[in-house]
Design a protein around this motif. Structure first.
Motif, PDB file in Angstrom:
ATOM      1  N   TRP A  25       0.128  -1.517 -13.176  1.00 29.31           N
ATOM      2  CA  TRP A  25       0.696  -1.493 -12.050  1.00 29.31           C
ATOM      3  C   TRP A  25       0.461  -0.993 -11.239  1.00 29.31           C
ATOM      4  O   TRP A  25       1.629  -1.229 -10.044  1.00 29.31           O
ATOM      5  CB  TRP A  25       2.106  -1.853 -13.139  1.00 29.31           C
ATOM      6  N   LEU A  26       0.051   0.514 -10.914  1.00 28.40           N
ATOM      7  CA  LEU A  26      -0.388   0.775  -9.841  1.00 28.40           C
ATOM      8  C   LEU A  26      -0.545   0.142  -8.577  1.00 28.40           C
ATOM      9  O   LEU A  26      -0.120   0.455  -7.364  1.00 28.40           O
ATOM     10  CB  LEU A  26      -0.623   2.135  -9.948  1.00 28.40           C
ATOM     11  N   HIS A  27      -1.670  -0.663  -8.940  1.00 22.01           N
ATOM     12  CA  HIS A  27      -2.421  -1.442  -8.096  1.00 22.01           C
ATOM     13  C   HIS A  27      -1.331  -2.533  -7.166  1.00 22.01           C
ATOM     14  O   HIS A  27      -1.490  -2.302  -6.050  1.00 22.01           O
ATOM     15  CB  HIS A  27      -3.452  -2.841  -8.795  1.00 22.01           C
ATOM     16  N   GLU A  28      -0.439  -3.419  -8.265  1.00 19.58           N
ATOM     17  CA  GLU A  28       0.241  -3.441  -6.948  1.00 19.58           C
ATOM     18  C   GLU A  28       1.293  -2.752  -5.855  1.00 19.58           C
ATOM     19  O   GLU A  28       2.272  -3.014  -4.763  1.00 19.58           O
ATOM     20  CB  GLU A  28       1.388  -3.947  -7.525  1.00 19.58           C
ATOM     21  N   ALA A  29       1.493  -1.609  -6.377  1.00 16.84           N
ATOM     22  CA  ALA A  29       2.857  -0.660  -6.328  1.00 16.84           C
ATOM     23  C   ALA A  29       2.228  -0.228  -5.000  1.00 16.84           C
ATOM     24  O   ALA A  29       2.516  -0.346  -3.848  1.00 16.84           O
ATOM     25  CB  ALA A  29       3.157   0.717  -6.980  1.00 16.84           C
ATOM     26  N   PHE A  30       0.856  -0.371  -4.741  1.00 15.52           N
ATOM     27  CA  PHE A  30       0.349   0.529  -3.797  1.00 15.52           C
ATOM     28  C   PHE A  30       0.274  -0.306  -2.754  1.00 15.52           C
ATOM     29  O   PHE A  30       0.561  -0.553  -0.787  1.00 15.52           O
ATOM     30  CB  PHE A  30      -1.039   1.432  -3.990  1.00 15.52           C
ATOM     31  N   THR A  31      -0.276  -1.909  -3.439  1.00 13.03           N
ATOM     32  CA  THR A  31      -0.343  -2.436  -1.830  1.00 13.03           C
ATOM     33  C   THR A  31       0.811  -2.850  -1.332  1.00 13.03           C
ATOM     34  O   THR A  31       1.034  -2.899  -0.207  1.00 13.03           O
ATOM     35  CB  THR A  31      -1.068  -3.633  -3.500  1.00 13.03           C
ATOM     36  N   LEU A  32       1.985  -2.858  -2.083  1.00 15.79           N
ATOM     37  CA  LEU A  32       3.049  -3.185  -1.569  1.00 15.79           C
ATOM     38  C   LEU A  32       3.428  -2.329  -0.327  1.00 15.79           C
ATOM     39  O   LEU A  32       3.868  -2.192   0.410  1.00 15.79           O
ATOM     40  CB  LEU A  32       3.777  -3.634  -2.542  1.00 15.79           C
ATOM     41  N   LEU A  33       3.706  -1.124  -0.911  1.00 13.45           N
ATOM     42  CA  LEU A  33       3.649   0.191  -0.065  1.00 13.45           C
ATOM     43  C   LEU A  33       2.745   0.115   1.527  1.00 13.45           C
ATOM     44  O   LEU A  33       3.212   0.580   2.312  1.00 13.45           O
ATOM     45  CB  LEU A  33       2.954   1.792  -0.416  1.00 13.45           C
ATOM     46  N   ILE A  34       1.483  -0.046   1.273  1.00  6.71           N
ATOM     47  CA  ILE A  34       0.506  -0.585   2.143  1.00  6.71           C
ATOM     48  C   ILE A  34       0.853  -1.579   2.627  1.00  6.71           C
ATOM     49  O   ILE A  34       1.562  -1.443   4.110  1.00  6.71           O
ATOM     50  CB  ILE A  34      -0.619  -0.672   1.835  1.00  6.71           C
ATOM     51  N   ALA A  35       1.378  -2.578   2.174  1.00  6.26           N
ATOM     52  CA  ALA A  35       2.029  -3.778   3.724  1.00  6.26           C
ATOM     53  C   ALA A  35       3.596  -3.929   4.070  1.00  6.26           C
ATOM     54  O   ALA A  35       3.432  -3.751   5.568  1.00  6.26           O
ATOM     55  CB  ALA A  35       2.296  -5.227   2.308  1.00  6.26           C
ATOM     56  N   LEU A  36       3.972  -2.634   3.440  1.00  9.46           N
ATOM     57  CA  LEU A  36       5.726  -2.851   3.843  1.00  9.46           C
ATOM     58  C   LEU A  36       4.924  -1.133   5.097  1.00  9.46           C
ATOM     59  O   LEU A  36       6.257  -1.279   6.489  1.00  9.46           O
ATOM     60  CB  LEU A  36       6.335  -1.253   3.059  1.00  9.46           C
ATOM     61  N   SER A  37       4.247  -0.023   4.889  1.00 10.13           N
ATOM     62  CA  SER A  37       3.627   0.318   6.572  1.00 10.13           C
ATOM     63  C   SER A  37       3.531   0.115   7.269  1.00 10.13           C
ATOM     64  O   SER A  37       3.822  -0.028   8.954  1.00 10.13           O
ATOM     65  CB  SER A  37       2.786   1.387   5.623  1.00 10.13           C
ATOM     66  N   GLY A  38       3.610  -1.536   7.267  1.00 10.27           N
ATOM     67  CA  GLY A  38       3.559  -2.553   8.803  1.00 10.27           C
ATOM     68  C   GLY A  38       4.383  -2.602   9.076  1.00 10.27           C
ATOM     69  O   GLY A  38       4.816  -2.734  10.421  1.00 10.27           O
ATOM     70  N   LEU A  39       5.699  -1.960   8.782  1.00 10.83           N
ATOM     71  CA  LEU A  39       7.127  -2.558   9.409  1.00 10.83           C
ATOM     72  C   LEU A  39       7.037  -0.768  10.335  1.00 10.83           C
ATOM     73  O   LEU A  39       7.981  -1.503  11.200  1.00 10.83           O
ATOM     74  CB  LEU A  39       8.503  -2.467   8.431  1.00 10.83           C
ATOM     75  N   ALA A  40       6.295  -0.617   9.923  1.00  8.82           N
ATOM     76  CA  ALA A  40       6.355   0.222  11.636  1.00  8.82           C
ATOM     77  C   ALA A  40       6.235  -0.242  12.062  1.00  8.82           C
ATOM     78  O   ALA A  40       6.593   0.896  13.572  1.00  8.82           O
ATOM     79  CB  ALA A  40       5.252   2.062  10.403  1.00  8.82           C
ATOM     80  N   TRP A  56      -7.108   4.013 -10.221  1.00  8.94           N
ATOM     81  CA  TRP A  56      -5.752   4.425 -10.349  1.00  8.94           C
ATOM     82  C   TRP A  56      -4.822   3.227  -9.464  1.00  8.94           C
ATOM     83  O   TRP A  56      -3.589   2.800  -9.724  1.00  8.94           O
ATOM     84  CB  TRP A  56      -5.473   5.150  -9.536  1.00  8.94           C
ATOM     85  N   GLY A  57      -5.422   3.058  -8.642  1.00 11.76           N
ATOM     86  CA  GLY A  57      -4.681   2.124  -7.328  1.00 11.76           C
ATOM     87  C   GLY A  57      -5.092   0.701  -6.480  1.00 11.76           C
ATOM     88  O   GLY A  57      -4.296   0.477  -5.626  1.00 11.76           O
ATOM     89  N   GLY A  58      -6.725   0.366  -6.862  1.00 10.65           N
ATOM     90  CA  GLY A  58      -6.916  -0.966  -6.855  1.00 10.65           C
ATOM     91  C   GLY A  58      -7.454  -0.491  -5.661  1.00 10.65           C
ATOM     92  O   GLY A  58      -8.314   0.191  -5.210  1.00 10.65           O
ATOM     93  N   GLU A  59      -7.838  -1.929  -4.880  1.00 12.06           N
ATOM     94  CA  GLU A  59      -8.905  -2.026  -3.873  1.00 12.06           C
ATOM     95  C   GLU A  59      -7.403  -1.304  -2.740  1.00 12.06           C
ATOM     96  O   GLU A  59      -8.367  -0.687  -1.680  1.00 12.06           O
ATOM     97  CB  GLU A  59      -8.818  -2.894  -3.300  1.00 12.06           C
ATOM     98  N   GLY A  60      -6.571  -1.296  -2.532  1.00 12.59           N
ATOM     99  CA  GLY A  60      -5.947  -0.719  -0.899  1.00 12.59           C
ATOM    100  C   GLY A  60      -6.003   1.153  -1.372  1.00 12.59           C
ATOM    101  O   GLY A  60      -6.112   1.497  -0.331  1.00 12.59           O
ATOM    102  N   LEU A  61      -5.556   1.639  -2.222  1.00 14.12           N
ATOM    103  CA  LEU A  61      -5.874   2.866  -2.564  1.00 14.12           C
ATOM    104  C   LEU A  61      -7.140   3.723  -1.918  1.00 14.12           C
ATOM    105  O   LEU A  61      -6.894   4.557  -1.514  1.00 14.12           O
ATOM    106  CB  LEU A  61      -5.283   3.484  -3.980  1.00 14.12           C
ATOM    107  N   ALA A  62      -8.230   2.509  -2.385  1.00 17.92           N
ATOM    108  CA  ALA A  62      -9.499   2.949  -2.567  1.00 17.92           C
ATOM    109  C   ALA A  62      -9.937   3.130  -1.116  1.00 17.92           C
ATOM    110  O   ALA A  62     -10.230   4.082  -0.937  1.00 17.92           O
ATOM    111  CB  ALA A  62     -10.229   2.495  -3.509  1.00 17.92           C
TER     112      ALA A  62
END
Length: 528
Positions: free
Chosen positions: A484-499, A142-148
């Motif tokens: 396409w969800l793989h890239e979407a979840f990776t982007l969300l995880i990367a953006l979470s670093g802005l916190a 569903w979401g690639g390595e990032g989501l797993a």
């Protein structure tokens, strides 16, 4: 104590697992890591220690080549584990539940380690521990390595949170129970309901592939007798099994990375010895895929996979896009002035006999079998990065092959870790994949991530070449519809670093608001 438990549990679960079922200890290790990150004194320090131990364990084979490299891997890698502490805290300040904040932070640190320029190192991710159970990796599809990775860390943390809520009411039991049920419920749903698969636009016949594992030692690269070994371990057995007189020649023959001791140019031509070495020819419908290096304009050298037809002519070329830090290039030397860089490389050459000075390649048009089936060829480390295989499948590859030389590890744990990442590539793209290596393990993986053919890892080695002959059902030549969800979840995880930067941003905003506005200051020269 908890840091030691986390380090040992993660080490036991990382391929090769210490025993059958040790993969489940990944949840124990992640749960202990969460406890260290959220409750212990000096959590960053202890997370650094557990991370350094874990990194040193699964990278232990590096000691054969470079002790200093192993030390750097442990020290730098430990810093990523420590980064999970402020990352988790930053997300908690945004009212993200603790287990989900920790899962996002863990996924983010592994993503950051895998993409760090010059020091990319994607080994040892939690999702790799479960490669033998692809039926449990629905979240990977569903979401690639990032989501797993996010779910595994969040699930382990939710267990710890539920225990704390029940025993200590911190967090409140009701809240901890809801988080636990949501996290584990989503994981179960993703496992039981995998995403839809892509369908082929047109059918393709099975492809017969022969992978040759020559079990050549590392020293053959610098050995004057290396050509003799290639004749004995690769050329002779190839012609016996895939020559013009072979009873049932395969469609493709695979040789590992660096197996072809002849350099080609940017077009794949320019060295007549390529054709001269192939008399008598292979069977007409057979093509050879072999690893070598290519020389490009500007004295640039890049590892490549060449595809040779039955007469030894180059009909396809694939460049290696991800190089091994310190093994194929010296990180950050491109930032040095040219004289300093050349002096450094000359010094390394004088000590080591050679200096790694390759440049990464670029995507190329896909090669095809003699029957016209397109496929992608990855070179060794390319196998570790989702985007390389993804690009080839998006370009229409019906199956993938990996040519790899991992003899440098002296049959260390990295070999099985590479197989684990191969399973991830097959599952992410719904595309079969065949690995051909210098000294094992050579395997074939179907589109569902199952290892369907493999050479015995513990069998006798060293006396002669070994062969893996299989029929591969081509994939659809396109990624799954929801990929396409793989890239979407990776982007969300990367953006979470802005916190991590949010407290500073909020502080600056408060300082700006505290400054008097022009209206409050009044006209020039006035007294407020």
């Amino acid at each position: 104590m908890l840091a030691a438990v986390a380090a040992l549990a993660l080490a036991a679960a990382t391929p090769p697992a210490w025993f059958a079922g040790a993969e489940l200890l990944a949840l124990v290790g992640l749960g202990a890591w969460y406890a260290v990150a959220t409750r212990s004194r000096r959590p960053a320090l202890w997370c650094f220690v557990l991370g350094a131990v874990h990194m040193a364990w699964f990278s232990w084979s590096l000691r054969h080549e470079f002790w200093v490299g192993l030390l750097l891997v442990a020290l730098i890698g430990g810093g990523y584990y420590a980064l999970a502490v402020p990352w988790t805290r930053a997300l908690r300040r945004l009212r993200v539940p603790g287990p989900i904040a920790f899962g996002t932070a863990v996924a983010g640190t592994f993503w950051l380690r895998a993409v760090m320029p010059g020091l990319h190192y994607p080994h040892g991710q939690p999702v790799h521990d479960f490669y033998r159970w692809p039926q449990l990796l629905g979240l990977l599809q569903w979401g690639g390595e990032g989501l797993a990775n996010l779910w595994l860390a969040a699930a382990a943390a939710a267990l710890v949170g539920a225990w704390r809520g029940w025993r200590e009411a911190r967090p409140p039991w009701r809240r901890a129970r809801v988080v636990f049920l949501v996290v584990w419920g989503l994981g179960a749903a993703a496992t039981l309901l995998p995403p839809p698969r892509a369908t082929a636009s047109e059918p393709a016949a099975r492809v017969s592939i022969l992978a040759i594992e020559p079990d050549l030692p590392v020293a053959w690269l610098l050995d004057p007798g290396g050509n003799r070994l290639i004749e004995e371990r690769l050329i002779a057995p190839t012609l016996r099994r895939a020559g013009a007189r072979a009873p049932a020649p395969p469609d493709l023959v695979l040789w590992p990375e660096t197996a072809l001791p002849i350099q080609v140019d940017a077009t794949g031509r320019g060295d007549p010895r390529l054709a001269q070495r192939w008399r008598p020819p292979l069977a007409r419908a057979t093509r050879l895929v072999a690893g070598t290096t290519a020389r490009f304009p500007g004295d640039r050298h890049t590892p490549v996979a060449v595809v040779l037809d039955a007469m030894g002519r180059v009909v396809g070329l694939q460049e290696k896009q991800r190089l091994v830090p310190a093994g194929e290039f010296i990180p950050f030397t491109g930032l040095l002035p040219t004289p300093v860089r050349r002096g450094l490389l000359d010094g390394i050459t004088s000590v080591m006999g050679a200096a790694p000075d390759f440049l990464p390649g670029s995507p190329r048009p896909l090669p095809t079998t003699a029957a016209g089936t397109p496929f992608g060829a990855l070179l060794c480390y390319d196998n570790c990065f989702p985007e390389v295989a993804r690009g080839m499948v998006e370009a229409g590859a019906r199956f993938l092959v990996v040519l790899s030389n991992e003899a440098w590890y002296h049959r260390g744990s990295e070999l099985e870790q590479m197989v684990a990442m191969t399973v991830c590539r097959a599952l992410e793209n719904g595309t079969p994949l065949v690995r051909c290596t210098i000294d094992g393990p050579s395997v074939a993986i179907d589109a569902r991530g199952r290892v369907v053919h493999q050479l015995s890892w513990q069998g006798p080695k060293g006396a002669e070449s070994r062969f893996l002959l299989m029929d591969v059902d081509p994939g659809p030549g396109r990624r799954p519809p929801m990929a396409w969800l793989h890239e979407a979840f990776t982007l969300l995880i990367a953006l979470s670093g802005l916190a991590l930067a949010w407290p500073r941003v909020a502080r600056w905003a408060r300082l700006l608001r505290a400054l008097p506005s022009p209206e409050r200051r009044g006209p020039p020269g006035s007294v407020p």
